[in-house]
Design a protein around this motif. Sequence first.
Motif, PDB file in Angstrom:
ATOM      1  N   VAL A 151     -37.608  85.395  59.910  1.00 14.93           N
ATOM      2  CA  VAL A 151     -36.549  84.422  60.192  1.00 14.93           C
ATOM      3  C   VAL A 151     -36.980  83.003  59.795  1.00 14.93           C
ATOM      4  O   VAL A 151     -36.167  82.251  59.246  1.00 14.93           O
ATOM      5  CB  VAL A 151     -36.122  84.489  61.666  1.00 14.93           C
ATOM      6  CG1 VAL A 151     -35.034  83.452  61.960  1.00 14.93           C
ATOM      7  CG2 VAL A 151     -35.598  85.892  62.010  1.00 14.93           C
ATOM      8  N   PRO A 152     -38.243  82.591  60.000  1.00 12.69           N
ATOM      9  CA  PRO A 152     -38.636  81.259  59.513  1.00 12.69           C
ATOM     10  C   PRO A 152     -38.465  81.107  57.999  1.00 12.69           C
ATOM     11  O   PRO A 152     -38.136  80.014  57.518  1.00 12.69           O
ATOM     12  CB  PRO A 152     -40.114  81.153  59.919  1.00 12.69           C
ATOM     13  CG  PRO A 152     -40.244  82.055  61.092  1.00 12.69           C
ATOM     14  CD  PRO A 152     -39.325  83.210  60.804  1.00 12.69           C
ATOM     15  N   ASP A 153     -38.653  82.185  57.261  1.00 16.71           N
ATOM     16  CA  ASP A 153     -38.452  82.127  55.809  1.00 16.71           C
ATOM     17  C   ASP A 153     -36.968  81.973  55.468  1.00 16.71           C
ATOM     18  O   ASP A 153     -36.620  81.271  54.510  1.00 16.71           O
ATOM     19  CB  ASP A 153     -39.022  83.383  55.153  1.00 16.71           C
ATOM     20  CG  ASP A 153     -40.508  83.539  55.432  1.00 16.71           C
ATOM     21  OD1 ASP A 153     -41.291  82.701  54.946  1.00 16.71           O
ATOM     22  OD2 ASP A 153     -40.871  84.472  56.166  1.00 16.71           O
ATOM     23  N   LEU A 154     -36.109  82.626  56.247  1.00 18.29           N
ATOM     24  CA  LEU A 154     -34.673  82.431  56.053  1.00 18.29           C
ATOM     25  C   LEU A 154     -34.283  80.991  56.357  1.00 18.29           C
ATOM     26  O   LEU A 154     -33.470  80.390  55.633  1.00 18.29           O
ATOM     27  CB  LEU A 154     -33.884  83.392  56.947  1.00 18.29           C
ATOM     28  CG  LEU A 154     -32.363  83.213  56.941  1.00 18.29           C
ATOM     29  CD1 LEU A 154     -31.779  83.404  55.543  1.00 18.29           C
ATOM     30  CD2 LEU A 154     -31.702  84.163  57.940  1.00 18.29           C
ATOM     31  N   VAL A 155     -34.857  80.413  57.403  1.00 15.97           N
ATOM     32  CA  VAL A 155     -34.571  79.013  57.744  1.00 15.97           C
ATOM     33  C   VAL A 155     -34.961  78.095  56.590  1.00 15.97           C
ATOM     34  O   VAL A 155     -34.210  77.171  56.233  1.00 15.97           O
ATOM     35  CB  VAL A 155     -35.310  78.631  59.040  1.00 15.97           C
ATOM     36  CG1 VAL A 155     -35.256  77.122  59.278  1.00 15.97           C
ATOM     37  CG2 VAL A 155     -34.710  79.374  60.231  1.00 15.97           C
ATOM     38  N   GLN A 156     -36.102  78.337  55.979  1.00 17.37           N
ATOM     39  CA  GLN A 156     -36.524  77.517  54.844  1.00 17.37           C
ATOM     40  C   GLN A 156     -35.603  77.697  53.642  1.00 17.37           C
ATOM     41  O   GLN A 156     -35.273  76.731  52.942  1.00 17.37           O
ATOM     42  CB  GLN A 156     -37.961  77.864  54.463  1.00 17.37           C
ATOM     43  CG  GLN A 156     -38.986  77.438  55.484  1.00 17.37           C
ATOM     44  CD  GLN A 156     -40.415  77.643  55.005  1.00 17.37           C
ATOM     45  OE1 GLN A 156     -40.655  77.857  53.818  1.00 17.37           O
ATOM     46  NE2 GLN A 156     -41.362  77.584  55.922  1.00 17.37           N
ATOM     47  N   LEU A 157     -35.184  78.931  53.402  1.00 13.06           N
ATOM     48  CA  LEU A 157     -34.269  79.198  52.293  1.00 13.06           C
ATOM     49  C   LEU A 157     -32.934  78.495  52.523  1.00 13.06           C
ATOM     50  O   LEU A 157     -32.362  77.899  51.601  1.00 13.06           O
ATOM     51  CB  LEU A 157     -34.071  80.707  52.154  1.00 13.06           C
ATOM     52  CG  LEU A 157     -33.337  81.217  50.911  1.00 13.06           C
ATOM     53  CD1 LEU A 157     -34.079  80.853  49.633  1.00 13.06           C
ATOM     54  CD2 LEU A 157     -33.130  82.731  51.011  1.00 13.06           C
TER      55      LEU A 157
END
Length: 258
Positions: free
Chosen positions: A150-156
């Motif tokens: 989920v943190p990677d989705l937030v960055q994307l």
Amino acid sequence: MTADQLPGGGMAFDFRVRLRPGAEAAAALLAAMDAHGIRRAMVTAGGTAPLERIARQFLEGGGVTDDAGNSALLDTCKAHPDRLVPCYFANPHNPRAYAEEAARYAAMEVSPAVHGVPLADPRTAELVETAGRAGHSVYTVCLPLPGSGVPDLVQLAAAFPAVTFVLGHCGIGNIDVYGIELVRESPNVLVETSGGYTVTLRAALERLGSDRVLFGSEHPLQDPGVELAKFAALGLDATTVARAVRENAHRILGLGRT
């Protein structure tokens, strides 16, 4: 459980449906929709990999390189234009295919669990860039793996603020209220409700607001009535239900009210 048993739930829109290969799949899907009072559904091609393999890849990584059956899905949706809305299942191993076909679809899905390419990979960013040009929302399911959480989705989502992202299953697992909290400050990220417990649905509604929640069933892996029952169990008001089970999907897909 049917949608019209919920206050404000009539003419429901199911944001998470897969269409399996085979001549009988569309009839089975439409029958399930009718049985549960679901007027329309956004449909993505299924059958790209066996379920057992996807389950293993969800935890251990890896993926297939094959394209999904997008053309067959599009033909089915064209045969039922008032019921089925086509979502392109993008393959990061072949991003050009989506760029060439995007205009024929209403949204895009990218799946690290199926194709094994992380959300943090430049190939995923290329697909999202295409989605932005096409005016598509981007659906994905996050994994407990490096580059696909989920943190990677937030960055994307931060890198593409004009694109609407949908976090499938309200995060990772059944009780990912932490994932919901992580996307709280990302206004272009909505959550889709299939799979999570009622406590997770309640957390999404309370922390994100009813305008950032989308009803989904994950049919045929899940019975739509089970997912609708979660909304009934929470005793929600008609305005909240209407937004989550219909209006939000119509808004981000640019569809009419019916």
